[in-house]
Design a protein around this motif. Structure first.
Motif, PDB file in Angstrom:
ATOM      1  N   PRO A 101      16.697   6.675  -2.808  1.00  0.00           N
ATOM      2  CA  PRO A 101      16.613   5.234  -2.541  1.00  0.00           C
ATOM      3  C   PRO A 101      17.083   4.419  -3.737  1.00  0.00           C
ATOM      4  CG  PRO A 101      14.451   6.084  -3.080  1.00  0.00           C
ATOM      5  CD  PRO A 101      15.364   7.277  -3.026  1.00  0.00           C
ATOM      6  N   GLN A 102      17.566   3.215  -3.461  1.00  0.00           N
ATOM      7  CA  GLN A 102      18.027   2.334  -4.529  1.00  0.00           C
ATOM      8  C   GLN A 102      17.083   1.155  -4.758  1.00  0.00           C
ATOM      9  OE1 GLN A 102      22.146   1.173  -4.137  1.00  0.00           O
ATOM     10  NE2 GLN A 102      22.767   3.192  -3.414  1.00  0.00           N
ATOM     11  N   THR A 103      16.215   0.875  -3.814  1.00  0.00           N
ATOM     12  CA  THR A 103      15.269  -0.245  -3.947  1.00  0.00           C
ATOM     13  C   THR A 103      13.847   0.255  -3.733  1.00  0.00           C
ATOM     14  OG1 THR A 103      15.284  -0.855  -1.602  1.00  0.00           O
ATOM     15  CG2 THR A 103      17.012  -1.816  -3.006  1.00  0.00           C
ATOM     16  N   TRP A 104      12.879  -0.564  -4.180  1.00  0.00           N
ATOM     17  CA  TRP A 104      11.477  -0.200  -3.970  1.00  0.00           C
ATOM     18  C   TRP A 104      11.125  -0.241  -2.488  1.00  0.00           C
ATOM     19  CZ3 TRP A 104       8.759   2.438  -7.137  1.00  0.00           C
ATOM     20  CH2 TRP A 104       8.996   2.339  -8.507  1.00  0.00           C
ATOM     21  N   ALA A 151       4.288  -6.762  -5.785  1.00  0.00           N
ATOM     22  CA  ALA A 151       4.770  -5.463  -6.258  1.00  0.00           C
ATOM     23  C   ALA A 151       3.661  -4.423  -6.255  1.00  0.00           C
ATOM     24  CB  ALA A 151       5.360  -5.616  -7.662  1.00  0.00           C
ATOM     25  N   TYR A 152       2.499  -4.801  -6.749  1.00  0.00           N
ATOM     26  CA  TYR A 152       1.383  -3.852  -6.820  1.00  0.00           C
ATOM     27  C   TYR A 152       0.924  -3.456  -5.415  1.00  0.00           C
ATOM     28  CZ  TYR A 152      -1.774  -1.709 -10.245  1.00  0.00           C
ATOM     29  OH  TYR A 152      -2.407  -0.827 -11.083  1.00  0.00           O
ATOM     30  N   GLU A 153       1.002  -4.396  -4.479  1.00  0.00           N
ATOM     31  CA  GLU A 153       0.569  -4.113  -3.109  1.00  0.00           C
ATOM     32  C   GLU A 153       1.448  -3.055  -2.451  1.00  0.00           C
ATOM     33  OE1 GLU A 153       0.384  -7.948  -1.234  1.00  0.00           O
ATOM     34  OE2 GLU A 153      -1.791  -8.133  -1.619  1.00  0.00           O
ATOM     35  N   LEU A 154       2.733  -3.023  -2.787  1.00  0.00           N
ATOM     36  CA  LEU A 154       3.606  -1.985  -2.224  1.00  0.00           C
ATOM     37  C   LEU A 154       3.103  -0.606  -2.631  1.00  0.00           C
ATOM     38  CD1 LEU A 154       7.364  -1.757  -1.759  1.00  0.00           C
ATOM     39  CD2 LEU A 154       6.330  -0.090  -3.307  1.00  0.00           C
ATOM     40  N   LEU A 155       2.770  -0.439  -3.895  1.00  0.00           N
ATOM     41  CA  LEU A 155       2.274   0.855  -4.367  1.00  0.00           C
ATOM     42  C   LEU A 155       0.926   1.187  -3.731  1.00  0.00           C
ATOM     43  CD1 LEU A 155       2.506   3.294  -6.251  1.00  0.00           C
ATOM     44  CD2 LEU A 155       1.462   1.901  -8.058  1.00  0.00           C
ATOM     45  N   ALA A 156       0.025   0.204  -3.691  1.00  0.00           N
ATOM     46  CA  ALA A 156      -1.293   0.433  -3.101  1.00  0.00           C
ATOM     47  C   ALA A 156      -1.184   0.800  -1.628  1.00  0.00           C
ATOM     48  CB  ALA A 156      -2.169  -0.808  -3.283  1.00  0.00           C
ATOM     49  N   LEU A 208      -2.831   4.079  -0.026  1.00  0.00           N
ATOM     50  CA  LEU A 208      -4.021   3.900   0.798  1.00  0.00           C
ATOM     51  C   LEU A 208      -3.748   3.827   2.297  1.00  0.00           C
ATOM     52  CD1 LEU A 208      -5.757   1.257  -1.492  1.00  0.00           C
ATOM     53  CD2 LEU A 208      -6.331   3.692  -1.300  1.00  0.00           C
ATOM     54  N   GLU A 209      -2.717   3.098   2.709  1.00  0.00           N
ATOM     55  CA  GLU A 209      -2.450   2.913   4.134  1.00  0.00           C
ATOM     56  C   GLU A 209      -1.484   3.962   4.677  1.00  0.00           C
ATOM     57  OE1 GLU A 209      -1.324  -1.042   5.185  1.00  0.00           O
ATOM     58  OE2 GLU A 209      -2.985  -1.971   4.103  1.00  0.00           O
ATOM     59  N   ASP A 210      -0.330   4.082   4.050  1.00  0.00           N
ATOM     60  CA  ASP A 210       0.666   5.035   4.538  1.00  0.00           C
ATOM     61  C   ASP A 210       0.284   6.478   4.200  1.00  0.00           C
ATOM     62  OD1 ASP A 210       1.988   2.713   5.180  1.00  0.00           O
ATOM     63  OD2 ASP A 210       3.472   2.876   3.566  1.00  0.00           O
ATOM     64  N   GLU A 211      -0.474   6.657   3.121  1.00  0.00           N
ATOM     65  CA  GLU A 211      -0.847   7.986   2.622  1.00  0.00           C
ATOM     66  C   GLU A 211       0.386   8.852   2.381  1.00  0.00           C
ATOM     67  OE1 GLU A 211      -3.740   9.659   5.257  1.00  0.00           O
ATOM     68  OE2 GLU A 211      -5.304   8.245   4.649  1.00  0.00           O
ATOM     69  N   THR A 212       1.406   8.213   1.783  1.00  0.00           N
ATOM     70  CA  THR A 212       2.649   8.925   1.483  1.00  0.00           C
ATOM     71  C   THR A 212       2.855   9.101  -0.018  1.00  0.00           C
ATOM     72  OG1 THR A 212       3.897   6.836   1.468  1.00  0.00           O
ATOM     73  CG2 THR A 212       3.755   8.037   3.570  1.00  0.00           C
ATOM     74  N   ALA A 213       1.978   8.514  -0.831  1.00  0.00           N
ATOM     75  CA  ALA A 213       2.099   8.604  -2.285  1.00  0.00           C
ATOM     76  C   ALA A 213       0.827   9.193  -2.872  1.00  0.00           C
ATOM     77  CB  ALA A 213       2.369   7.222  -2.885  1.00  0.00           C
TER      78      ALA A 213
END
Length: 429
Positions: free
Chosen positions: A177-180, A237-242, A246-251
């Motif tokens: 990927p090139q973007t967040w 920005a922080y919400e994307l990581l969270a 927490l929600e997607d459970e992909t990280a």
């Protein structure tokens, strides 16, 4: 007779303690000046290279012997250990100081500028710093008062390591990927198609990667000496990581060593961490691995805090200060800088190493994983350094907040806002 024996024993004890103190203070049996070098390089991030460089220096030096001391918990841990030893009068001679603690270090510890030591004892090196370093690189080691506190030694930026085999298996672009925004989408697809985690965001004992995430979205960690990270852009920005954790459970939300090892083991497809992990990952990953540039936010410029550290001289006397510069001059030679880069992945701060035949010219041509870090240096900004006595506490508040947010015990907006207020209260005290 009893009193006489007590007196003899007391004198003997005093002589013994003086001898021990002399040895500890810096003299070996063969007359070399003995000094300590404090660093933060674990075995998986340059520790072996530190050991080799120190051994090589000691073998060729007739006047100085260096003892390397590893400090866990990265730069925060080193600062805490230095605080205790300095209070006891046992400061080492040379110390790695992370960029985020530049102002905290210069405000709270005794040090001597390398240029001062050079001018007093090594006139042949008077223009060493000006000749070997670009002005903007040297400026990284200046405090808020413009004083040259140390010399840049480690320069890094965060990159995205990708497992191309997993990306292909998931039907995604093998170049990553090139973007967040794409990082989040890629991670969802990877979890759905392979059952593996899509992403790991580094979680060491600092907020370096977090600063890159937030400031690339337009936030500012510090503005005019005040914490300002709880802006709309910072929260977004922080919400994307969270959300990914927490929600997607992909990280993954685990420790740094575990996270990097999970990537190396092939159980997570992408890892966002320092280029200084390049050697560890490249040597141990058993799959098609690559390092690509740090993701940007859609339509915005990347801002990447300069990672790594400077070397500072904290030796308490002239004898050890001279020894410190002899050691540092060895570390900053073209050959030593080349070995440091090969063993870690740090971008060399000295301006002539990359193109030197006895430096990194051939190595960089053959190691494509270094390319991303070299090419994105134009996006490097200073690592946020909280001023005054509040530096360590401010850093720890943000680390605790990271665990609370990614653990799901507090929302991003509430957490960032409350901690920003607490840090600014500390800075105003």
């Amino acid at each position: 007779m009893k009193r006489f024996l007590q007196t003899i024993c007391f004198i003997a004890l005093m002589l013994f303690l003086v001898a021990c103190n002399s040895e500890a203070a810096g003299t070996t049996e063969d007359g070399k000046t003995k000094i300590e070098y404090w660093h933060v390089n674990a075995e998986t991030q340059g520790g072996q290279t530190v050991k080799q460089l120190v051994e090589d220096f000691n073998a060729q030096s007739e006047t100085v012997e260096v003892v390397a001391k590893y400090n866990p918990d990265m730069y925060k841990g080193l600062m805490q250990n230095l605080q205790a030893e300095a209070a006891a009068g046992n400061a080492p001679a040379v110390v790695q100081v992370g960029w985020s603690f530049l102002n905290y270090f210069s405000d709270n510890f005794s040090y001597v500028s390398p240029q001062t030591v050079i001018e007093q004892h090594f006139p042949e090196d008077e223009t060493f710093l000006q000749d070997k370093f670009l002005p903007n690189v040297l400026d990284l080691a200046k405090n808020s008062d413009g004083e040259q506190v140390g010399i840049p030694y480690s320069l890094s930026s965060p990159v995205l390591y990708i497992n191309r085999d997993i990306l292909r298996e998931a039907g995604l672009d093998e170049n990553g990927p090139q973007t967040w925004e794409e990082v989040k989408e890629f991670s969802k697809v990877i979890k759905e198609e392979t059952g593996k985690y899509g992403f790991y965001f580094q979680e060491p004992a600092d907020n370096w990667a977090t600063q890159a995430l937030l400031e690339s979205n337009g936030a500012q960690f510090i503005t005019d000496g005040k914490a300002t990270f709880a802006s709309e852009e910072g929260i977004e920005a922080y919400e994307l990581l969270a959300d990914m954790v927490l929600e997607d459970e992909t990280a993954l939300h685990i420790g740094w060593d575990q996270g990097v090892q999970s990537f190396i083991d092939g159980s997570v497809a992408m890892a966002y961490t320092t280029i200084a992990q390049r050697s560890n990952i490249q040597d141990n990953a058993q799959f098609d691995v690559a390092a690509v540039k740090s993701p940007a936010w859609e339509g915005k410029d990347v801002k990447l805090p300069a990672g790594g550290a400077m070397l500072t001289i904290t030796a308490p006397n002239e004898k050890e200060q001279k020894a410190a510069w002899e050691f540092m001059r060895y570390l900053y030679s073209i050959e030593s800088m080349a070995e440091w880069t090969k063993g870690t992945g740090y971008v060399p701060p000295r301006n002539d190493v990359a193109d030197a035949e006895n430096g990194l010219k051939t190595y960089l041509e053959e190691n494509e994983m270094m390319t991303a870090a070299v090419e994105q240096m134009d996006g490097v900004v200073p690592w946020a350094s909280f001023p005054g006595d509040a530096g360590l506490e401010a850093e720890q508040l943000l680390l605790d907040l990271r665990d609370q947010i990614l653990g799901g015990s507090i929302s991003v907006e509430e957490g960032l806002t409350s901690i920003e207020d607490k840090i600014n209260e500390l800075l105003n005290d």
